[in-house]
Motif scaffolding. Structure first.
Motif, PDB file in Angstrom:
ATOM      1  N   LEU A  47       0.833  -1.204   0.000  1.00  0.00           N
ATOM      2  CA  LEU A  47       0.000   0.000   0.000  1.00  0.00           C
ATOM      3  C   LEU A  47       0.869   1.257   0.000  1.00  0.00           C
ATOM      4  O   LEU A  47       0.570   2.226  -0.700  1.00  0.00           O
ATOM      5  N   LEU A  48       1.931   1.229   0.793  1.00  0.00           N
ATOM      6  CA  LEU A  48       2.827   2.382   0.853  1.00  0.00           C
ATOM      7  C   LEU A  48       3.494   2.615  -0.495  1.00  0.00           C
ATOM      8  O   LEU A  48       3.635   3.762  -0.948  1.00  0.00           O
ATOM      9  N   LEU A  49       3.888   1.547  -1.148  1.00  0.00           N
ATOM     10  CA  LEU A  49       4.501   1.666  -2.468  1.00  0.00           C
ATOM     11  C   LEU A  49       3.514   2.256  -3.468  1.00  0.00           C
ATOM     12  O   LEU A  49       3.876   3.111  -4.289  1.00  0.00           O
ATOM     13  N   ALA A  50       2.266   1.820  -3.410  1.00  0.00           N
ATOM     14  CA  ALA A  50       1.245   2.335  -4.323  1.00  0.00           C
ATOM     15  C   ALA A  50       1.015   3.827  -4.105  1.00  0.00           C
ATOM     16  O   ALA A  50       0.897   4.604  -5.063  1.00  0.00           O
ATOM     17  N   VAL A  51       0.962   4.250  -2.848  1.00  0.00           N
ATOM     18  CA  VAL A  51       0.729   5.661  -2.537  1.00  0.00           C
ATOM     19  C   VAL A  51       1.891   6.518  -3.015  1.00  0.00           C
ATOM     20  O   VAL A  51       1.699   7.539  -3.701  1.00  0.00           O
ATOM     21  N   TYR A  52       3.114   6.129  -2.667  1.00  0.00           N
ATOM     22  CA  TYR A  52       4.282   6.899  -3.087  1.00  0.00           C
ATOM     23  C   TYR A  52       4.403   6.931  -4.608  1.00  0.00           C
ATOM     24  O   TYR A  52       4.732   7.968  -5.199  1.00  0.00           O
ATOM     25  N   GLY A  53       4.170   5.796  -5.242  1.00  0.00           N
ATOM     26  CA  GLY A  53       4.262   5.749  -6.692  1.00  0.00           C
ATOM     27  C   GLY A  53       3.241   6.654  -7.368  1.00  0.00           C
ATOM     28  O   GLY A  53       3.549   7.326  -8.358  1.00  0.00           O
ATOM     29  N   PHE A  54       2.019   6.695  -6.840  1.00  0.00           N
ATOM     30  CA  PHE A  54       0.974   7.532  -7.432  1.00  0.00           C
ATOM     31  C   PHE A  54       1.267   9.013  -7.216  1.00  0.00           C
ATOM     32  O   PHE A  54       1.178   9.818  -8.147  1.00  0.00           O
ATOM     33  N   VAL A  55       1.624   9.378  -5.978  1.00  0.00           N
ATOM     34  CA  VAL A  55       1.838  10.792  -5.657  1.00  0.00           C
ATOM     35  C   VAL A  55       3.026  11.365  -6.431  1.00  0.00           C
ATOM     36  O   VAL A  55       2.922  12.408  -7.078  1.00  0.00           O
ATOM     37  N   PHE A  56       4.159  10.661  -6.373  1.00  0.00           N
ATOM     38  CA  PHE A  56       5.365  11.229  -6.979  1.00  0.00           C
ATOM     39  C   PHE A  56       5.525  10.846  -8.450  1.00  0.00           C
ATOM     40  O   PHE A  56       6.121  11.603  -9.218  1.00  0.00           O
ATOM     41  N   GLY A  57       5.024   9.678  -8.834  1.00  0.00           N
ATOM     42  CA  GLY A  57       5.173   9.261 -10.222  1.00  0.00           C
ATOM     43  C   GLY A  57       4.098   9.799 -11.138  1.00  0.00           C
ATOM     44  O   GLY A  57       4.364  10.099 -12.310  1.00  0.00           O
ATOM     45  N   VAL A  58       2.856   9.940 -10.639  1.00  0.00           N
ATOM     46  CA  VAL A  58       1.739  10.376 -11.470  1.00  0.00           C
ATOM     47  C   VAL A  58       1.441  11.855 -11.277  1.00  0.00           C
ATOM     48  O   VAL A  58       1.374  12.624 -12.241  1.00  0.00           O
ATOM     49  N   ILE A  59       1.282  12.281 -10.017  1.00  0.00           N
ATOM     50  CA  ILE A  59       0.906  13.672  -9.759  1.00  0.00           C
ATOM     51  C   ILE A  59       2.087  14.617 -10.014  1.00  0.00           C
ATOM     52  O   ILE A  59       1.972  15.595 -10.759  1.00  0.00           O
ATOM     53  N   PHE A  60       3.232  14.329  -9.397  1.00  0.00           N
ATOM     54  CA  PHE A  60       4.389  15.212  -9.548  1.00  0.00           C
ATOM     55  C   PHE A  60       5.272  14.850 -10.746  1.00  0.00           C
ATOM     56  O   PHE A  60       6.231  15.560 -11.030  1.00  0.00           O
ATOM     57  N   ARG A  61       4.944  13.749 -11.418  1.00  0.00           N
ATOM     58  CA  ARG A  61       5.650  13.332 -12.636  1.00  0.00           C
ATOM     59  C   ARG A  61       7.169  13.277 -12.439  1.00  0.00           C
ATOM     60  O   ARG A  61       7.949  13.783 -13.267  1.00  0.00           O
ATOM     61  N   ALA A  62       7.585  12.687 -11.336  1.00  0.00           N
ATOM     62  CA  ALA A  62       9.021  12.485 -11.104  1.00  0.00           C
ATOM     63  C   ALA A  62       9.540  11.466 -12.119  1.00  0.00           C
ATOM     64  O   ALA A  62       8.815  10.603 -12.608  1.00  0.00           O
ATOM     65  N   ARG A  63      10.824  11.571 -12.421  1.00  0.00           N
ATOM     66  CA  ARG A  63      11.401  10.700 -13.450  1.00  0.00           C
ATOM     67  C   ARG A  63      12.721  10.110 -12.966  1.00  0.00           C
ATOM     68  O   ARG A  63      13.352  10.612 -12.036  1.00  0.00           O
ATOM     69  N   VAL A  64      13.103   9.041 -13.619  1.00  0.00           N
ATOM     70  CA  VAL A  64      14.361   8.369 -13.292  1.00  0.00           C
ATOM     71  C   VAL A  64      15.493   9.045 -14.067  1.00  0.00           C
ATOM     72  O   VAL A  64      15.243   9.828 -14.988  1.00  0.00           O
ATOM     73  N   PRO A  65      16.753   8.749 -13.730  1.00  0.00           N
ATOM     74  CA  PRO A  65      17.863   9.340 -14.482  1.00  0.00           C
ATOM     75  C   PRO A  65      17.815   8.954 -15.957  1.00  0.00           C
ATOM     76  O   PRO A  65      17.311   7.890 -16.331  1.00  0.00           O
ATOM     77  N   ASP A  66      18.341   9.825 -16.785  1.00  0.00           N
ATOM     78  CA  ASP A  66      18.391   9.566 -18.229  1.00  0.00           C
ATOM     79  C   ASP A  66      19.190   8.294 -18.520  1.00  0.00           C
ATOM     80  O   ASP A  66      20.248   8.055 -17.933  1.00  0.00           O
ATOM     81  N   GLY A  67      18.651   7.484 -19.417  1.00  0.00           N
ATOM     82  CA  GLY A  67      19.327   6.261 -19.814  1.00  0.00           C
ATOM     83  C   GLY A  67      18.950   5.044 -18.999  1.00  0.00           C
ATOM     84  O   GLY A  67      19.403   3.938 -19.309  1.00  0.00           O
ATOM     85  N   LEU A  68      18.123   5.224 -17.967  1.00  0.00           N
ATOM     86  CA  LEU A  68      17.704   4.099 -17.137  1.00  0.00           C
ATOM     87  C   LEU A  68      16.263   3.756 -17.487  1.00  0.00           C
ATOM     88  O   LEU A  68      15.335   4.528 -17.213  1.00  0.00           O
ATOM     89  N   ASP A  69      16.058   2.619 -18.111  1.00  0.00           N
ATOM     90  CA  ASP A  69      14.745   2.234 -18.621  1.00  0.00           C
ATOM     91  C   ASP A  69      13.977   1.402 -17.597  1.00  0.00           C
ATOM     92  O   ASP A  69      13.800   0.187 -17.752  1.00  0.00           O
ATOM     93  N   ILE A  70      13.556   2.056 -16.521  1.00  0.00           N
ATOM     94  CA  ILE A  70      12.730   1.406 -15.495  1.00  0.00           C
ATOM     95  C   ILE A  70      11.657   2.398 -15.058  1.00  0.00           C
ATOM     96  O   ILE A  70      11.823   3.619 -15.209  1.00  0.00           O
TER      97      ILE A  70
END
Length: 268
Positions: A47-70
C-alpha cells in the motif's frame, strides 16, 4: 581457566537470549490488537509503495535518471525501504531508554540491549517488507537483479551498524535533553529530502550537487540501487568505506552510551 571460559560463554548466551526475547517482544507489540495481525506485514509495504508511486510518479511526474529504462516506482522503492528501516530504527532506538524507564528501575538489565532490540526489530520488519516489494516489482514486469541481493545485504548490514551507533548515542543524550525527542522527527524529514531517494542526483543544479556527497545516506542509496537496478554484483571499495563508517559510528555511539549510562537513573 576452563571455568572462566564457561562463565564467559554462559554470559554471552544469556545476553543473546535476552536480546532475542526483547526483539521478539518488540515485534509482537507492533501487531498486538490488530485484527488481521501479521497480514499487515505484507499489505503495508504494498500500500505504501502504491501511494508513493501515485503521488510522486503520477501527480508530480518524477522521473528516473536519463538512460535508465525502469519505472519511477522501482527507482523509488529500491531506496525508500532502506531509508525507512534506517530512520525508524534510529528514532525508535533513541526513545528506547525513556520508554523503558520503569523496566530499568526494576530489573537489572544491560541498558544498551534496549536500544539494540529497538533498532534491530525496526530493520527486520522493514526488510521483510523490502523483500515483498522487490517480489512485487518483479511480478509486475520491472527487472530486478536478485543476484545482487548478497551485495545489498552487506550494504544494509553497514547501514544497520550506522543506525545502531546513532541510536545508542541519541538514546543516551535524550535522557538529559528531552526536547530532542520532538526535534528528531523533523530533522529526519529534512534529511530524507536531502537524500536522493525521490530524485536522481543529476536532477539537482550543478551548484548544489556537490553537497550531496557530504550526505552519507547518498552513498548508501547508490550502493543499494547499483546491484538491484544495474546488476553491479561485486562489492567495490565504496562498500568498504561504508563498513568503516558504520563501525566508527557504532564505536562512538557505544562509547557515549557507556559514558552516560551510570547517570540515567538520576534523570529518569
Amino acid at each position: 581457566m576452563r571455568n572462566s571460559i564457561k562463565s564467559v560463554r554462559a554470559a554471552g548466551l544469556g545476553l543473546s537470549s535476552m536480546l532475542g526475547q526483547l526483539i521478539w517482544r518488540d515485534i509482537r507489540s507492533r501487531f498486538i490488537g490488530s485484527a488481521s495481525g501479521w497480514i499487515w506485514l505484507i499489505l503495508t509495504p504494498l500500500l505504501l509503495l502504491a501511494v508513493y508511486g501515485f503521488v510522486f510518479g503520477v501527480i508530480f511526474r518524477a522521473r528516473v535518471p536519463d538512460g535508465l529504462d525502469i519505472p519511477f516506482v522501482a527507482w523509488l522503492a529500491v531506496a525508500l525501504w532502506p531509508w525507512l528501516a534506517f530512520s525508524e530504527g534510529v528514532l525508535r532506538g533513541s526513545r528506547a531508554i525513556l520508554e523503558h524507564s520503569a523496566l530499568i528501575s526494576k530489573v537489572a538489565i544491560r541498558r544498551e540491549l534496549l536500544v539494540v532490540s529497538s533498532v534491530t526489530s525496526a530493520f527486520l520488519l522493514h526488510l521483510a517488507g523490502y523483500l515483498v516489494v522487490l517480489v512485487a516489482l518483479q511480478l509486475t514486469g520491472t527487472p530486478v537483479h536478485f543476484a545482487g541481493l548478497p551485495t545489498v545485504a552487506l550494504t544494509l548490514l553497514t547501514l544497520y551498524l550506522f543506525a545502531l551507533g546513532l541510536g545508542l548515542g541519541l538514546a543516551a543524550v535524550q535522557v538529559f535533553l528531552r526536547d530532542l525527542e520532538q526535534a528528531l522527527p523533523t530533522l529526519f524529514m529534512f534529511w530524507f529530502f536531502l537524500t536522493p531517494i525521490l530524485y536522481a542526483p543529476e536532477m539537482l543544479p550543478e551548484r548544489f550537487s556537490g553537497w550531496l556527497d557530504l550526505n552519507p545516506m547518498t552513498w548508501w542509496m547508490t550502493q543499494v540501487r547499483g546491484p538491484l537496478l544495474w546488476g553491479e554484483l561485486l562489492p567495490g571499495m565504496a562498500l568498504l568505506a561504508l563498513g568503516a563508517a558504520g563501525l566508527l559510528a557504532l564505536y562512538l555511539g557505544w562509547r557515549l552510551f557507556r559514558r552516560l549510562s551510570p547517570y540515567f537513573e538520576d534523570f529518569l
